[in-house]
Scaffold this motif. Structure first.
Motif, mmCIF file in Angstrom:
data_model
loop_
_atom_site.group_PDB
_atom_site.id
_atom_site.type_symbol
_atom_site.label_atom_id
_atom_site.label_comp_id
_atom_site.label_asym_id
_atom_site.label_seq_id
_atom_site.Cartn_x
_atom_site.Cartn_y
_atom_site.Cartn_z
ATOM 1 N N LEU A 170 25.564 39.146 52.502
ATOM 2 C CA LEU A 170 25.419 38.716 53.889
ATOM 3 C C LEU A 170 24.023 38.951 54.466
ATOM 4 O O LEU A 170 23.468 38.055 55.115
ATOM 5 N N ARG A 194 35.260 40.492 45.297
ATOM 6 C CA ARG A 194 34.736 39.362 46.068
ATOM 7 C C ARG A 194 34.318 39.814 47.468
ATOM 8 O O ARG A 194 33.307 39.345 48.012
ATOM 9 N N LEU A 195 35.091 40.713 48.069
ATOM 10 C CA LEU A 195 34.772 41.208 49.407
ATOM 11 C C LEU A 195 33.443 41.953 49.406
ATOM 12 O O LEU A 195 32.573 41.719 50.259
ATOM 13 N N GLN A 213 31.014 41.711 47.229
ATOM 14 C CA GLN A 213 29.923 40.779 46.935
ATOM 15 C C GLN A 213 29.502 40.022 48.195
ATOM 16 O O GLN A 213 28.312 39.829 48.448
ATOM 17 N N SER A 214 30.488 39.593 48.971
ATOM 18 C CA SER A 214 30.182 38.859 50.203
ATOM 19 C C SER A 214 29.455 39.743 51.205
ATOM 20 O O SER A 214 28.486 39.311 51.850
#
Length: 315
Positions: free
Chosen positions: A126, A118-119, A121-122
């Protein structure tokens, strides 16, 4: 429509009345936002007289001049340059973004830690959420002649003299390609990752039992099974191949006149012409030209894909 068909149609409407009511707001938005503006294509064939006011006069009250507005695009020395830049840049962006996004999606799919996945992907997504104006200033902080990070830090370490980036057109095909890749690959990556996650894991388990390597699993299972998603994304991109990211080609090079041979595309050229001449008819002609060519391209691409699929089914 005969009586029997009319009765069937009425029964169907009554049976699905709630679904129709739910769809009405979306249909209304589609008609107002996508179909009513099509009346404006007539402006591309008219000479706009600003003394005539009102929507009716704008659409029907001006002199019809045929294809003279299109001459602005095709009777200029820059027509070849802007068309070439638009097609080549977008063609390169389509291929490179697709390949890199699929590769990144496959790598993310291999991360077993949900938090880290998840990190990443974020972080990758961005840049897609950042305004192109901000991206332009980020590029300026890197490429500024006097205080830029490249000229002050990177190039001295390599023993290279400072470069006047905003007056050297030769560097900008690489700069624009990198900026476009950095900004858009995250969005495409999420789409392809969602398609990969939907693949049944039994395929991979069977491949492992048969002794397939990771590369064979990617080429024989992952890529073929997400091919429909790749095809749809490619078709959407090809349909807009005559449209450029205006912010990328206008904000990042800071509208530098010295960079026009490698950064000027149809959108920026028309914008400059509109700002200089205030010719709405010319701008509308360019928009119609882009839409018509994009429509033909997406039909052609869809026909080629369907024909290829049909040929593969035969064999």
């Amino acid at each position: 429509m005969n009586q029997s068909r009319w009765r069937k149609f009425r029964k169907r409407v009554v049976r699905h009345r709630m679904l129709i009511l739910m769809a009405l707001p979306g249909l209304a938005y589609l008609v107002i936002n996508n179909y009513l503006p099509m009346l404006g294509v007539t402006i591309a064939f008219k000479e706009i007289d600003y003394s005539r006011k009102g929507l009716f006069n704008l659409l029907f009250g001006h002199e019809w001049i045929g294809f003279k507005n299109f001459e602005y695009l095709f009777r200029t020395d820059d027509a070849y340059t802007i068309t070439r830049n638009t097609i080549l840049y977008n063609g390169l962006f389509i291929v490179l973004n697709t390949v890199v996004a699929i590769a990144v999606a496959i790598v993310l799919n291999e991360i077993r830690s949900r938090f880290m996945s998840r990190l990443y992907q974020s972080l990758i997504l961005l840049p897609y959420l950042i305004s192109m104006v901000i991206v332009g200033y980020l590029a300026l902080s890197m490429l500024n002649v006097e205080n830029g990070f490249m000229n002050k830090t990177i190039l001295p370490l390599l023993g290279i003299d400072p470069v006047s980036w905003y007056s050297e057109p030769a560097y900008w095909p690489y700069i624009l390609t990198f900026v476009n890749l950095w900004k858009n690959v995250g969005y495409l990556c999420i789409i392809y990752l969602a398609a990969i996650v939907g693949i049944n894991h039994e395929y991979y388990e069977a491949a492992v039992i048969d002794g397939a390597s990771k590369w064979q699993q990617i080429t024989r299972i992952t890529v073929p099974l997400i091919a429909p998603t790749i095809t749809i994304m490619m078709l959407l991109a090809v349909g807009r191949i005559f449209y450029s990211d205006f912010g990328l080609f206008y904000q990042v090079p800071l509208n530098s006149g010295a960079l026009k041979p490698t950064t000027d595309v149809i959108d920026t050229y028309v914008y400059r012409g509109l700002m200089t001449l205030g010719d709405i008819g010319m701008s509308s002609a360019a928009g119609l030209y882009q839409s018509a060519v994009g429509f033909v391209l997406i039909l052609l691409s869809n026909w080629l894909v369907r024909r290829r699929s049909r040929d593969q089914a035969l064999f």
